[in-house]
Design an enzyme around this catalytic site. Structure first.
Site, mmCIF file in Angstrom:
data_model
loop_
_atom_site.group_PDB
_atom_site.id
_atom_site.type_symbol
_atom_site.label_atom_id
_atom_site.label_comp_id
_atom_site.label_asym_id
_atom_site.label_seq_id
_atom_site.Cartn_x
_atom_site.Cartn_y
_atom_site.Cartn_z
ATOM 1 N N ASN A 75 33.557 43.970 45.155
ATOM 2 C CA ASN A 75 33.874 43.560 46.525
ATOM 3 C C ASN A 75 34.475 44.766 47.262
ATOM 4 O OD1 ASN A 75 35.010 42.532 48.858
ATOM 5 N ND2 ASN A 75 35.916 40.746 47.883
ATOM 6 N N HIS B 140 28.636 38.690 52.633
ATOM 7 C CA HIS B 140 29.704 39.515 52.075
ATOM 8 C C HIS B 140 29.625 39.438 50.551
ATOM 9 C CE1 HIS B 140 33.464 41.201 51.014
ATOM 10 N NE2 HIS B 140 34.051 40.042 50.736
ATOM 11 N N CYS C 152 37.716 41.284 54.959
ATOM 12 C CA CYS C 152 36.312 41.302 54.521
ATOM 13 C C CYS C 152 35.337 40.898 55.622
ATOM 14 C CB CYS C 152 36.124 40.405 53.304
ATOM 15 S SG CYS C 152 37.145 40.900 51.919
HETATM 16 O O1 UT7 Z 1 36.608 38.582 49.957
HETATM 17 C C1 UT7 Z 1 37.266 37.517 49.361
HETATM 18 C C2 UT7 Z 1 38.022 38.068 48.175
HETATM 19 N N1 UT7 Z 1 38.345 37.150 47.146
HETATM 20 C C3 UT7 Z 1 37.439 36.493 46.406
HETATM 21 O O2 UT7 Z 1 36.247 36.554 46.583
HETATM 22 C C4 UT7 Z 1 37.967 35.655 45.272
HETATM 23 C C5 UT7 Z 1 37.308 34.313 45.202
HETATM 24 N N2 UT7 Z 1 37.584 33.719 43.910
HETATM 25 C C6 UT7 Z 1 36.925 34.074 42.805
HETATM 26 O O3 UT7 Z 1 36.036 34.913 42.863
HETATM 27 C C7 UT7 Z 1 37.265 33.385 41.522
HETATM 28 O O4 UT7 Z 1 38.200 32.365 41.784
HETATM 29 C C8 UT7 Z 1 37.821 34.363 40.462
HETATM 30 C C9 UT7 Z 1 36.704 35.267 39.963
HETATM 31 C C10 UT7 Z 1 38.953 35.185 41.029
HETATM 32 C C11 UT7 Z 1 38.347 33.580 39.272
HETATM 33 O O5 UT7 Z 1 37.322 32.765 38.759
HETATM 34 P P1 UT7 Z 1 37.622 31.249 38.389
HETATM 35 O O6 UT7 Z 1 36.402 30.675 37.822
HETATM 36 O O7 UT7 Z 1 38.210 30.604 39.607
HETATM 37 O O8 UT7 Z 1 38.668 31.399 37.232
HETATM 38 P P2 UT7 Z 1 40.158 30.871 37.198
HETATM 39 O O9 UT7 Z 1 41.002 31.568 38.213
HETATM 40 O O10 UT7 Z 1 40.111 29.378 37.199
HETATM 41 O O11 UT7 Z 1 40.626 31.361 35.801
HETATM 42 C C12 UT7 Z 1 40.023 30.879 34.627
HETATM 43 C C13 UT7 Z 1 40.690 31.560 33.449
HETATM 44 C C14 UT7 Z 1 42.212 31.580 33.535
HETATM 45 O O12 UT7 Z 1 42.714 31.396 32.226
HETATM 46 P P3 UT7 Z 1 43.337 29.976 31.791
HETATM 47 O O13 UT7 Z 1 44.494 29.782 32.728
HETATM 48 O O14 UT7 Z 1 42.231 28.992 32.005
HETATM 49 O O15 UT7 Z 1 43.710 30.211 30.378
HETATM 50 C C15 UT7 Z 1 42.511 33.003 33.976
HETATM 51 O O16 UT7 Z 1 43.781 33.450 33.526
HETATM 52 O O17 UT7 Z 1 40.277 32.927 33.410
HETATM 53 C C16 UT7 Z 1 41.423 33.764 33.292
HETATM 54 N N3 UT7 Z 1 41.156 35.038 33.922
HETATM 55 C C17 UT7 Z 1 40.576 36.054 33.283
HETATM 56 N N4 UT7 Z 1 40.116 36.184 32.041
HETATM 57 C C18 UT7 Z 1 39.554 37.363 31.690
HETATM 58 C C19 UT7 Z 1 41.417 35.406 35.207
HETATM 59 N N5 UT7 Z 1 41.017 36.662 35.413
HETATM 60 C C20 UT7 Z 1 40.486 37.093 34.230
HETATM 61 C C21 UT7 Z 1 39.888 38.295 33.815
HETATM 62 N N6 UT7 Z 1 39.449 38.385 32.547
HETATM 63 N N7 UT7 Z 1 39.760 39.344 34.625
#
Ligand code: UT7
Length: 320
Positions: A277, A247, A114
């Site tokens: 992204n 980004h 990225c």
């Molecule tokens: O260029 C760099 C590329 N990468 C990135 O930019 C990623 C950077 N990270 C992020 O953007 C965030 O960490 C995410 C958007 C990926 C995730 O957001 P978060 O607030 O960190 O959520 P989390 O991973 O803590 O997950 C919270 C909950 C989980 O459920 P439980 O375990 O709390 O029951 C996940 O399983 O949300 C769940 N979850 C979803 N729910 C609905 C994860 N993905 C999804 C989804 N839809 N697509």
């Protein structure tokens, strides 16, 4: 002393749009979760026959047109991509052929995920400052959806396809004031596509693997740091920056970075809502969108910053 300056931009997002509601049919997710956690409403996805070089070609043709130059006037073609058309030759060579360039100028790909576009801009700037290149085409192009497991809700909702391009040319005034590049390979496993091809087999996963929370924390920390590094190097105060183009990974990363920098969101270009992204394409895509809709104007001071797999991160300060 030569400086480099952007003299034209272009971009392309494939026609096919996949909305969050479309993804609700594929994985256990919902529009409200995706929008609130990422800011993404939709992403563009390539047509079956479209390769990264096809996306790059349209963005490059637009950039050449807006710069008012012919493809044969280029001295360097640089493509930042994580999703090349093939293992080799480089996508830059394929793009060179598609642009009809037969002059033998150098063309190569750059892989910094990225952060690829900021890295590529920096490399082209060095060539121009050194005097061996007068005019460079710098492209960020990705068919990143090729790397997605459409059954993994943790990753498939985040990414899209697209391309952005700039023409960079030698100029007596900057243009590009400075670029600041970093990497730390200790974090390879936090964001990767670990598969490789050997003996006709793919060994390891060819899909994106990510520790989202760790990436998020790291991104917010280093984006702020590298932006401050760029500002300090140029004795530039944050209130002198007209536009911040980060980004486009996640609106919460963008907002947190802007907040740490003391920049209000009305000076931040955001396209993550419509593009998702797009990895190396995200910054040149956003820059082109903002130039064409008139927000970014000639003479404006623009701060670019990116972070991605590796980890890699970097920033550039420029006057458009
Ligand atoms: O260029 C760099 C590329 N990468 C990135 O930019 C990623 C950077 N990270 C992020 O953007 C965030 O960490 C995410 C958007 C990926 C995730 O957001 P978060 O607030 O960190 O959520 P989390 O991973 O803590 O997950 C919270 C909950 C989980 O459920 P439980 O375990 O709390 O029951 C996940 O399983 O949300 C769940 N979850 C979803 N729910 C609905 C994860 N993905 C999804 C989804 N839809 N697509």
């Amino acid at each position: 002393m030569n400086y480099s300056k952007i003299i034209g931009t272009g971009s392309y997002a494939p026609e096919q749009i996949v909305t969050n509601h479309d993804l609700e049919q594929r994985v256990n997710t919902n529009d409200a979760w995706i929008q609130s956690r990422t800011g993404i409403r939709q992403r563009h996805v390539r047509a079956e026959q479209q390769k990264t070089s096809d996306l790059a070609l349209i963005a490059a043709q637009q950039a050449l047109h807006s710069a008012g130059i012919e493809a044969n006037q280029l001295d360097l073609i640089l493509v930042a991509t994580t999703t090349p058309d093939m293992i080799f030759p480089g996508t830059a060579c394929i793009l060179q052929a598609k642009l009809g360039i037969d002059t033998g100028v150098m063309a190569f790909d750059l892989q910094a995920v990225c952060t690829g576009f900021v890295y590529a801009l920096s490399v082209a700037d060095q060539f121009i400052r050194q005097g061996t290149v007068r005019t460079a085409l710098v492209v960020g192009a990705e068919t990143f959806t090729n790397l997605l497991d459409w059954t993994d809700r943790n990753t498939c909702v985040l990414f899209g396809d697209g391309a952005g391009a700039v023409v960079l040319q030698a100029a007596p005034q900057p243009g590009l004031h400075s670029t600041h590049l970093h990497a730390n390979g200790r974090y390879v496993d936090l964001l990767s596509v670990p598969g490789f091809v050997c003996g006709g087999q793919v060994t390891g996963s060819p899909m994106v693997q990510m520790d989202g929370a760790a990436v998020f924390k790291f991104a917010v920390k280093v984006l702020d740091q590298v932006c401050r590094e760029a500002l300090t190097a140029n004795h530039c105060r944050v209130d002198e920056v007209d536009w911040f183009i980060p980004h486009q990974a996640n609106i919460r990363i963008i907002e947190a970075t802007a907040h740490k920098l003391g920049l209000s969101m009305d000076r931040v270009i955001v396209t993550v809502d419509r593009h998702g992204n797009t990895s190396a394409a995200s910054i040149p895509l956003a820059l082109d969108v903002a130039l064409r809709d008139g927000r970014v104007q000639p003479g404006h001071k623009v701060l670019l910053a990116a972070v991605g797999g590796g980890f890699t991160w970097g920033a550039a300060l420029l006057t458009v």
